[in-house]
Enzyme design. Structure first.
Site, PDB file in Angstrom:
ATOM      1  CB  SER B 186      -1.021  -0.042   1.332  1.00  0.00           C
ATOM      2  OG  SER B 186      -0.230   0.148   2.375  1.00  0.00           O
ATOM      3  NE  ARG B 190      -1.739   5.386   0.990  1.00  0.00           N
ATOM      4  CZ  ARG B 190      -1.297   4.552   1.833  1.00  0.00           C
ATOM      5  NH1 ARG B 190      -0.027   4.828   1.972  1.00  0.00           N
ATOM      6  NH2 ARG B 190      -1.911   3.899   2.389  1.00  0.00           N
ATOM      7  CG  ASN B 194      -2.053   9.939  -4.704  1.00  0.00           C
ATOM      8  OD1 ASN B 194      -2.677  10.601  -4.715  1.00  0.00           O
ATOM      9  ND2 ASN B 194      -1.681   8.617  -4.002  1.00  0.00           N
TER      10      ASN B 194
END
Lengths: 157, 251
Positions: B186, B190, B194
């Site tokens: 994660s 992440r 992004n």
């Protein structure tokens, strides 16, 4: 998307940068900040202490000033006393001096009068003797009456 | 060049070598340069650091150090001299790499083309190799501290007995595996997601709109994305601190 050597290169890079930061970057800055915090704390404490010291010093200064005032007053008093003393003594000395001068003058006067009297006596005697001699000259033989005249002259003196 | 070609052009790395033995030179060059920029200025400031009146540069780095130190103090309950510098490095480095997204989307690629690079992706955090390198490093540190603080037996007991007790040891183990593997996954996905999305929007703006109008949404997205890159760097740092804190805690 494929995993390749970039992955390992970046792990090495990450380890390197963390090591650099932990070794050379973080500790000096943290130390500087802690030192500054301590300095500021010390400075504030010193300021508090200085304020207290100032109060104490002011109290002490006021005490010293009071003492000085008292001392000055006693000194002034002693000085005026001494001045009075001096004046008195000077007056007395002057009076004494004057008395002495007066006495001296009187004595001088007495002596002068005495001298004048003696001179006058001698002059009167001489005049009397001269008159007597002129009167008597025709009748008295100096050789015969010398002893008599001598004793009269001595009595006049 | 059609918009499709333009977008595809921006999706390619400057890859040297083949398969597992290849390297994304763009990612490596930019990330190393920014890392040395951060460490270099930081060390330069730290060497001249004074406990008296600080200069501007020292002030700047002290603010960063104080900020990270504060976060670590609040979230990390163990005693470890590594965590805070690690967190600072992560935040600053990731932020700088994310910031490459703020440069005009064609600036670095054009420059690289001039020097003979076939393709160039300017944002290193837009490369799974890098985000996974970071998160796997964090994962390895987690494992290292788990074993170091708790010992083999303590860590084994924790893995097998929680959260459901000794009778459900296999289920606990599976849960723990999923939990611990999800952490690096994660973290890296992440950040990558992004940045990928952010850059994609810049590329789309540049590809689909004429030049005399593209700067308007470009400017808007730059402002918005500035928040995102800071937030992503901060989240990566905070989660790293939290994960490492959990690795230190004995129940």
């Amino acid at each position: 998307m494929n995993l390749d050597l970039t992955f390992f290169a970046e792990i090495i890079a990450f380890a390197l940068f963390v090591w650099l930061t932990m070794r050379f970057f973080w500790p000096p800055l943290i130390r500087a900040m802690d030192e500054r915090a301590k300095k500021i704390a010390d400075g504030l404490a010193a300021a508090d202490r200085a304020v207290r010291d100032l109060e104490l010093a002011q109290e002490r200064a006021i005490g010293i000033l009071h003492d000085a005032h008292r001392e000055a007053a006693t000194i002034v008093e002693a000085a005026s006393q001494r001045a009075n003393e001096l004046v008195e003594r000077a007056e007395k000395a002057a009076v004494e001096q004057a008395a002495r001068e007066l006495q001296h003058g009187r004595e001088e006067l007495e002596r002068a009068r005495e001298q004048a009297r003696m001179v006058l006596q001698k002059d009167v005697a001489n005049l009397a003797l001269e008159a007597a001699r002129q009167i008597i000259a025709q009748e008295i033989d100096p050789a015969r009456h010398a002893a008599l005249l001598q004793s009269v002259a001595e009595r006049l003196q | 060049m059609t918009p499709m070609q333009y977008i595809q052009e921006h999706m390619q790395y400057w890859q040297v070598g083949r398969g597992l033995l290849s390297v994304h030179l763009d990612t490596v060059i930019v990330s190393f340069a920014l890392g040395f920029l951060f460490c270099g200025t930081g060390i330069w400031a730290a060497r001249r650091a004074t406990s008296g009146v600080p200069g501007r540069v020292q002030n700047f780095f002290e603010i960063m150090v104080a900020f990270v130190d504060q976060q670590v103090r609040e979230s990390f309950h163990g005693r470890n001299r590594l965590i805070a510098p690690l967190a600072l490095t992560l935040f600053a480095w990731i932020w700088l790499m994310n910031f490459m997204d703020m440069l005009p989307v064609d600036l670095l690629p054009r420059l690289a083309h001039a020097f003979g690079a076939p393709h160039f992706k300017a944002v290193p955090t837009n490369d799974l190799n890098l985000t996974f390198a970071l998160s796997v490093s964090v994962f390895l540190l987690m494992m290292f501290y788990n074993f170091k603080i708790k010992g083999l037996r303590g860590f084994g007991r924790e893995v097998l007995s929680r959260p459901f007790g000794w009778y459900a040891a296999p289920i606990n183990l599976v849960f723990r595996l999923i939990e611990d593997l999800a952490k690096p996954l994660s973290l890296s996905l992440r950040l990558f997601g992004n940045m990928f999305a952010g850059e994609m929007i810049f590329v789309l703006i540049a590809a689909l709109l004429p030049w005399w109008v593209s700067w308007i949404p470009g400017l808007g997205w730059t402002f918005f994305h500035l928040l995102i890159i800071t937030l992503q760097a901060f989240i990566f740092m905070m989660l790293t601190i939290v994960y490492l804190s959990m690795a230190h805690e004995t129940h």
